[in-house]
Each structure stands twice: as C-alpha cells, then as structure tokens.
Design an enzyme around this catalytic site. Structure first.
Site, short mmCIF file in Angstrom:
data_model
loop_
_atom_site.label_atom_id
_atom_site.label_comp_id
_atom_site.label_asym_id
_atom_site.label_seq_id
_atom_site.Cartn_x
_atom_site.Cartn_y
_atom_site.Cartn_z
N CYS A 179 -11.17 -52.66 36.65
CA CYS A 179 -9.93 -52.27 35.97
C CYS A 179 -9.27 -51.08 36.66
O CYS A 179 -9.21 -49.99 36.11
CB CYS A 179 -10.21 -51.98 34.50
SG CYS A 179 -11.01 -53.37 33.71
N TYR A 236 -10.02 -45.57 51.70
CA TYR A 236 -9.44 -45.19 53.00
C TYR A 236 -8.39 -46.20 53.49
O TYR A 236 -8.06 -46.20 54.67
CB TYR A 236 -10.52 -45.12 54.09
CG TYR A 236 -11.80 -44.42 53.76
CD1 TYR A 236 -11.81 -43.07 53.41
CD2 TYR A 236 -13.02 -45.09 53.84
CE1 TYR A 236 -13.00 -42.41 53.15
CE2 TYR A 236 -14.22 -44.44 53.58
CZ TYR A 236 -14.21 -43.11 53.23
OH TYR A 236 -15.39 -42.47 52.99
N PRO A 287 -25.32 -41.07 65.12
CA PRO A 287 -24.45 -42.22 64.86
C PRO A 287 -24.84 -42.94 63.57
O PRO A 287 -26.03 -43.09 63.26
CB PRO A 287 -24.72 -43.12 66.06
CG PRO A 287 -26.13 -42.81 66.45
CD PRO A 287 -26.34 -41.36 66.15
N GLY A 288 -23.87 -43.35 62.82
CA GLY A 288 -24.11 -44.15 61.62
C GLY A 288 -23.44 -45.50 61.77
O GLY A 288 -24.05 -46.52 62.09
N ARG A 289 -22.12 -45.46 61.60
CA ARG A 289 -21.32 -46.68 61.58
C ARG A 289 -21.53 -47.58 62.80
O ARG A 289 -21.65 -48.80 62.66
CB ARG A 289 -19.85 -46.28 61.49
CG ARG A 289 -18.89 -47.41 61.23
CD ARG A 289 -17.44 -46.93 61.39
NE ARG A 289 -17.16 -45.72 60.66
CZ ARG A 289 -16.73 -45.66 59.40
NH1 ARG A 289 -16.51 -46.77 58.75
NH2 ARG A 289 -16.51 -44.50 58.81
C1 PLP Z 1 -21.39 -39.05 58.21
C2 PLP Z 1 -22.02 -38.23 59.26
C3 PLP Z 1 -22.47 -38.81 60.44
C4 PLP Z 1 -22.28 -40.28 60.77
O1 PLP Z 1 -20.96 -40.59 61.00
P1 PLP Z 1 -20.57 -42.07 61.56
O2 PLP Z 1 -19.10 -42.05 61.63
O3 PLP Z 1 -21.08 -43.06 60.59
O4 PLP Z 1 -21.20 -42.20 62.90
C5 PLP Z 1 -23.12 -38.00 61.35
N1 PLP Z 1 -23.31 -36.68 61.12
C6 PLP Z 1 -22.88 -36.09 59.99
C7 PLP Z 1 -23.12 -34.65 59.79
C8 PLP Z 1 -22.23 -36.83 59.03
O5 PLP Z 1 -21.80 -36.23 57.91
#
Ligand code: PLP
Length: 429
Positions: free
Chosen positions: A344, A318, A276-278
């Site tokens: 710009c 996006y 997970p990132g976001r």
């Molecule tokens: C970007 C990415 C993530 C994270 O995605 P989120 O939408 O931020 O959770 C996880 N795994 C891979 C391989 C990614 O490219």
C-alpha cells in the site's frame, strides 16, 4: 556474464529451470547462482593480479550464509557494518582475521564483539569513535587495530543516496582532520594504527572518481610517512557498478578498473584492501515473481505481481532499473506497462513505463540483477513474510533460507493483556 540463460524457451539458473524452483518453493523467490558468483570472484581477482591485496566482500549486499560460505571458500575476507554481520560471517565459517569493520556508528558492544573475535581492523569515522574504541580496548585489555576512514571529497557521480565520498555526506573524516587523528591514535597505547580506508559510493560507472580518490589518499599516506606513521594497508572500498540495463552504456569491466587501479597504486608499498559488494553478487541473483493481475486504470496498464518493495526496494528507493522478463517463452507482442507490487504505497513498483512482452495472469517473471541489495534490504512491511532464497550449483538447488511463515511475523511479540498490570508481568518487574 551470468548463468541465467534461456534454453528451449525457458529461463534456467545454471542447469535448473526457474519455473521448477518457483513451483517447489513458491514466489517471491530469490535464486542465486554459484557458478556466477565464482566467476565474478575470479574475474575480480584476476583484474588485480600482481597487486598485494585482500578482497573483503561487503556483507550488506547479500548476507545469506550460503553466499558468505561460498565466498569464504574462495578465500574472501569480509567487510561488515554491524555486530550482526560479524555474527553472520562467523556462522558462515569466515575468517575473522580477514574482517574489516566499517560503519559510521558502532555501539560499544559491537566494538567489543569485534575485538573479541579478533577482526583485522576497525575503520574509524570520527574523533569521538576513536575515543570509544580506545576505551573499549582498554577495558578488554587489548590493543585495537584501527584505520581511519577518510572522506576524500570526490564526486562519485552516482545516485545521491549511494554517494558517500563528498564532504556533505556523513561518512569518513576530512583529510585535514585525519592527520590530527592519526597523530592521536599513534600515541594511544590501546590503539594500533594499521591503515587508511575510503569508500566513495556505490554503483559507480566510471574509473575516474576511484583514481581521484586514490590519488588523494596516497597524498595523505606520504604526509603521514614524513611524521613516522607508516600505514600497512590502504583500503579502497567498494562501489564498482554493474550493468543493470542492457540498453545503457555498461560500467567499466573489472579488468579495466583493475588495470587503472594497479597503475595508480604502484607507488604504495603496503597491502591493498578492497570491499566490493554489488559487483560480486548483483548479477549472480534474480528475483522470481508471479503475475497476480493485469489491470488498466485509464490508459495505463499495470502488471500486479506478488513481489513488491518489501522484497526489492531498489526501484522505490533509488529509481533503480531492473530488467524484467517472462521465465517462459516471451510473447511476440510488446506492451508498455508498470510492474507493481501489492504494497500500500505508490512507490511500490518494480518497473515504470516499461516496454516488455505482454504477460498474463499466472505468468512467472524474472527480475534480473537482484543479487545485491535485494533480499538484504527486504522487510516485513504490510506483514509480509520475507521471501525464500535458493542457491543453485550446477543441477542442484539448496534452499538457503526458507520462506518466513506467519508465525515468524510475530516471533518475540506479546499481546497487551486485559486486566493485568503491565508492570507486574514476568520479565518486566
Ligand atoms: C556498502 C559498502 C561497500 C560495498 O559497496 P558496493 O557498491 O556494493 O561495492 C563497501 N564498503 C563500505 C564501507 C560500504 O558501506
């Protein structure tokens, strides 16, 4: 839930008033909240209770060392997509044995760096990459831990630029080819088959695409087991969405998502990895920006602010939505305006046709949900030094990255010299 709340009219990050941070550090300014980050981590971990798993935070969402070290202390592993991200993880004190190396195009030097550091697994995305990893591993005299990133061909129903799990996307290998590559990898003494991976997209707002993809992956796991290839882990990627727009339907909570996944993965005996990132950092950060001008072109009202697409590219890239509100007490009167930056480009906007409290020159605005893919996607386009980043923890604020200076803009550059032969210069001989 996040810790950017209004108290006696002023927006705070935990105990710290945001206007004070802007006065001390200038704008544009990214502000992150430790309490929110920690809370998100705990909520996600709780949602997977009972499932043997390792959560590998996706560094590309926000790679600031203060964020990485906070998550490392909570026990996080890391999902990286470049040698640079591995460097960041190591600098932040992350454990390389909990690192997953993803990405569709790794250079040999990046593969060697990862193998040397002892990462947990390299997610391989093509036959040709499998061969490269094998060559580099042999050269180093090590056995490379590998997993195949499989493209499960499911529609994540998100923005096309962040959808990755369809056959038409560049990511992963199709399930049929995966079978052949697993057989190859299992016979290669320089490779050690560890698991399988998927990642179907980002800002996914339904559970169904995850479940579809997991089902397909488990089908592959069963086929491989029949051939005597046992996978120690299944990496289900990242991609869970977050609420950006309070007036829109919210994505499933981690609790709902986790419960569904726990059920879907019941039959799998190995460890589950996730990336997970976001969902961890998105709502743990805001971007502060100052109003430079309010102008009208015909009937359109523009609020020109000092942050633009170089600081936060998501709206331009996006058509993403970010809530924007004044840091001080909001005016009664609501107006419709475009919030635009100084770059710009006509795509340089933070909001279009937005109904919001009227603001004036000098006002400080808070752009919410900017903790993920905010600073990490920022650039110096138009020769703009990148913003500073602050991490708040209770009453304290750490300058986690100082604002770039004009000197930073030209660091490593050389003017062409008049008269001299280019080829005779030191370093170019
Ligand atoms: C970007 C990415 C993530 C994270 O995605 P989120 O939408 O931020 O959770 C996880 N795994 C891979 C391989 C990614 O490219």
């Amino acid at each position: 839930m996040n810790h950017f709340q209004r108290r006696s009219g002023r927006l705070h990050a935990e105990q710290v008033p945001l206007d004070e941070l802007a006065r001390t550090h200038g704008t544009p300014l990214y502000v992150y909240s430790t309490a929110t980050l920690t809370r998100h981590w705990k909520v996600l971990e709780r949602s997977l209770r009972g499932l043997r798993h390792l959560t590998c935070y996706a560094v590309k969402a926000n790679g600031n060392l203060s964020v990485l070290s906070t998550l490392a202390r909570l026990g996080a592993g890391f999902d990286i997509v470049s040698g640079g991200e591995l460097y960041r993880v190591l600098q932040a004190g992350g454990d390389p044995r909990k690192v997953v190396f993803s990405g569709v195009g790794k250079r040999d030097d990046e593969i060697a760096f990862a193998l040397g550091a002892g990462v947990r697994v390299l997610d391989v995305e093509s036959a040709s990459e499998l061969a490269r990893v094998s060559v580099v591993a042999r050269r180093l005299g090590v056995r490379a831990p590998v997993a195949l990133r499989v493209n499960p061909d499911v529609d994540a129903r998100t923005h096309p630029y962040i959808s990755t799990g369809l056959h038409r996307n560049k990511f992963g290998v199709p399930a049929e080819e995966a079978l052949r590559l697993y057989r190859l990898a299992a016979r290669d003494p320089a490779l050690h088959v560890k698991g399988a991976a998927m990642h179907i997209g980002s800002q996914i707002t339904e559970v169904a695409p995850f479940l579809d993809a997991v089902k397909r992956m488990l089908g592959l796991v069963r086929k491989l087991e029949k051939e005597g290839i046992t996978l120690g882990h299944l990496d289900i990627g990242g991609g869970l969405g977050i609420p950006y727009d309070a007036s829109a339907e919210p994505p499933p909570t981690p609790a709902v998502w986790g419960a569904a996944l726990r059920k879907a993965l019941r039959g799998f005996r190995g460890e589950v990895l996730l990336e997970p990132g976001r969902v961890l950092v998105g709502n743990a950060g805001v971007l502060l920006t100052r109003v430079l001008h309010v102008k009208r072109n015909g009937r359109r009202r523009f609020v020109v602010v000092d942050a633009g697409m170089t600081d936060l590219v998501r709206p331009a890239m996006y058509q993403a939505f970010h809530e924007i509100e004044p840091v001080g007490s909001p005016a009664e009167r609501q107006v419709t305006c475009d919030v635009v930056g100084p770059i710009c480009e006509s795509s340089d906007f933070l909001a279009k046709g937005r109904r919001m409290p009227e603001v004036a020159q000098g006002d400080l605005l808070c752009v919410r949900s900017a903790g993920a893919y905010g600073f990490s996607m920022s650039s110096q386009y138009n020769a703009r030094p990148r913003a500073a980043e602050v991490l708040v923890d209770g009453e304290e604020a750490l300058l986690a990255r100082r604002r770039e200076t004009y000197a930073d803009l030209v660091r490593g550059e050389e003017p062409a010299r008049r008269g001299g032969r280019l080829g005779s210069r030191r370093g170019l001989r």
